[in-house]
Scaffold this active site. Structure first.
Site, PDB file in Angstrom:
ATOM      1  N   GLU A  26       6.553   7.789  -2.706  1.00  0.00           N
ATOM      2  CA  GLU A  26       7.725   6.975  -3.081  1.00  0.00           C
ATOM      3  C   GLU A  26       7.235   5.636  -3.608  1.00  0.00           C
ATOM      4  OE1 GLU A  26      11.067   6.979  -0.246  1.00  0.00           O
ATOM      5  OE2 GLU A  26      11.768   5.127  -1.198  1.00  0.00           O
ATOM      6  N   HIS A  64       7.584   3.134  -6.668  1.00  0.00           N
ATOM      7  CA  HIS A  64       8.526   2.875  -7.752  1.00  0.00           C
ATOM      8  C   HIS A  64       7.940   2.018  -8.864  1.00  0.00           C
ATOM      9  CE1 HIS A  64      11.557   4.672  -5.250  1.00  0.00           C
ATOM     10  NE2 HIS A  64      11.356   3.803  -4.290  1.00  0.00           N
ATOM     11  N   HIS A  97      16.800  10.014  -3.112  1.00  0.00           N
ATOM     12  CA  HIS A  97      16.483   8.623  -2.775  1.00  0.00           C
ATOM     13  C   HIS A  97      17.764   7.814  -2.572  1.00  0.00           C
ATOM     14  CE1 HIS A  97      15.228   4.434  -3.475  1.00  0.00           C
ATOM     15  NE2 HIS A  97      14.060   4.823  -2.994  1.00  0.00           N
ATOM     16  N   ASP A 111       6.932   3.261  -0.359  1.00  0.00           N
ATOM     17  CA  ASP A 111       8.124   2.569  -0.869  1.00  0.00           C
ATOM     18  C   ASP A 111       7.760   1.270  -1.593  1.00  0.00           C
ATOM     19  OD1 ASP A 111      10.759   2.556  -1.566  1.00  0.00           O
ATOM     20  OD2 ASP A 111      11.540   2.497   0.471  1.00  0.00           O
TER      21      ASP A 111
HETATM   22  C1  GRE Z   1      13.877   1.570  -1.987  1.00  0.00           C
HETATM   23  O1  GRE Z   1      13.524   1.971  -3.084  1.00  0.00           O
HETATM   24  O2  GRE Z   1      13.812   2.299  -1.005  1.00  0.00           O
HETATM   25  C2  GRE Z   1      14.387   0.180  -1.835  1.00  0.00           C
HETATM   26  C3  GRE Z   1      15.129  -0.389  -2.860  1.00  0.00           C
HETATM   27  C4  GRE Z   1      15.600  -1.680  -2.716  1.00  0.00           C
HETATM   28  C5  GRE Z   1      15.321  -2.392  -1.551  1.00  0.00           C
HETATM   29  C6  GRE Z   1      14.591  -1.823  -0.540  1.00  0.00           C
HETATM   30  C7  GRE Z   1      14.120  -0.542  -0.676  1.00  0.00           C
HETATM   31  O3  GRE Z   1      15.392   0.321  -3.973  1.00  0.00           O
HETATM   32  O4  GRE Z   1      13.398   0.012   0.316  1.00  0.00           O
HETATM   33 ZN    ZN Z   2      12.378   3.762  -2.464  1.00  0.00          ZN
END
Ligand code: GRE
Ligand code: ZN
Length: 325
Positions: free
Chosen positions: A8, A10, A166, A287
């Site tokens: 995960e 991003h 997600h 994350d």
């Molecule tokens: C996530 O992608 O899990 C996420 C967000 C925004 C804030 C915290 C977070 O997209 O963990």
């Molecule tokens: Zn995430």
């Protein structure tokens, strides 16, 4: 410990400009650093991966990403462009990166076309969908158990790739329970409630009876589900209220789901998850950049589990599920 695969991780982009979606999750002072972390792929991200013992990061677009682009044409166009960008980034370091696709669920036929293109032509490992999609108008929410998505799920099973479900926040018009308590929004609490409930909708709809080989990935140690799954099944047994699903929810959790440790580096929670679903269905993830890779890596390296389970969670399960060879 080196050789981890993280699921995960991003990224953002400025063309098309989608990175600003994440600004609301940080104070104005903290945002510039996290924004830079989202936009960087080939530079400091690799250094942080090295530091945390991560060999391979499976990239995915930030949330809510394409799911919030309620005009279907824009969703289709942006998904394609961002997947092309992601593919190009992975192609520079195929030894360090793999990809989950972003999908325009606003147009189910185009979502199938784009998933096929990403998997077959671009070599993606699967897709990440950020919860419900807004479709045709801003104040709408279409969940993935909707009948319009049955052909999509058939295509997913045929392609034999996982779908990472997600989180995203519920829309303001549907968030009464959080009114006056904005600190409960996002990853603090609302993400897990929204996403865990979405997963239960998939289970209860009978989706996994129709397509028993589907594999859905949940982050954050399963978005509260492992902790409560016995009670959910126990109560539905006495009050089924016409549920279409043929099996208890626990059956689907243990056969159609994989759970990652993303953003939830907590040993008692890991033990609960291992007891409920077993080590074959738990995978490493951080994350990034909402969390620090080094925090995930350090906690996982130190957690007192046996070597066989550690190897499964850190990379063996991912190699099998994502067919990484
Ligand atoms: C996530 O992608 O899990 C996420 C967000 C925004 C804030 C915290 C977070 O997209 O963990
Ligand atoms: Zn995430």
């Amino acid at each position: 410990m080196t050789g981890k695969i993280a699921l995960e991780e991003h990224f953002g982009a400025t063309d098309p400009n989608i990175v600003e979606q994440s600004a609301e999750h940080f104070t104005p002072a903290a945002w510039p650093e996290r924004r830079a972390m989202l936009l960087d792929i080939q530079d400091d991200r690799l250094r942080q991966m090295d530091e945390a013992g991560i060999e391979l990061a499976v990239l995915s677009l930030l949330a809510p990403g394409i799911q919030s682009l309620w005009e279907p044409g824009q969703a289709v166009d942006w998904a394609r462009r961002l997947n092309d960008f992601e593919a190009e980034q992975v192609s520079r370091r195929p030894d360090r990166f793999a990809a989950f696709a972003a999908l325009p669920m606003q147009d189910p036929d185009q979502a199938i076309t784009e998933l096929r293109r990403c998997v077959r032509e671009l070599g993606f490992a699967g897709a990440m969908i950020n919860g419900f999609s807004q479709v045709g108008a801003e104040d709408t929410a279409v969940y993935l158990d909707d009948a319009r998505y049955r052909p999509f799920w058939a295509a997913v099973q045929e392609l034999d790739v996982p779908i990472y479900l997600h989180p995203r926040d519920s829309l303001p018009s549907r968030s009464q329970i959080y009114q006056g308590h904005p600190w409960l929004l996002g990853s603090a609490w609302a993400f897990s409630v929204e996403t865990g409930t979405h997963a239960l909708r998939l289970m209860g709809s009978g989706l996994f009876d129709a397509f028993p080989r589907l594999q859905v990935i949940l982050g954050h140690f399963g978005e509260l589900l492992p902790f409560n799954i016995w009670r959910t099944d126990h109560r539905i047994e006495v009050a089924p209220r016409g549920i279409p699903a043929q099996r208890p929810f626990g059956h689907y959790l243990r056969n159609n789901f994989h759970l990652t440790i993303s953003g939830n580096y907590r040993t008692p929670t890991l033990l609960n998850v291992l007891l409920e679903v077993g080590a074959d269905r738990v995978l490493f993830a951080t994350d990034y950049p909402f969390e620090r890779m080094i925090d995930a890596g350090k906690w996982f390296d130190d957690v007192e589990i046996n070597d066989a389970d550690r190897a499964k969670i850190s990379h063996r399960n991912a190699r099998q599920l994502l067919k990484l060879g």
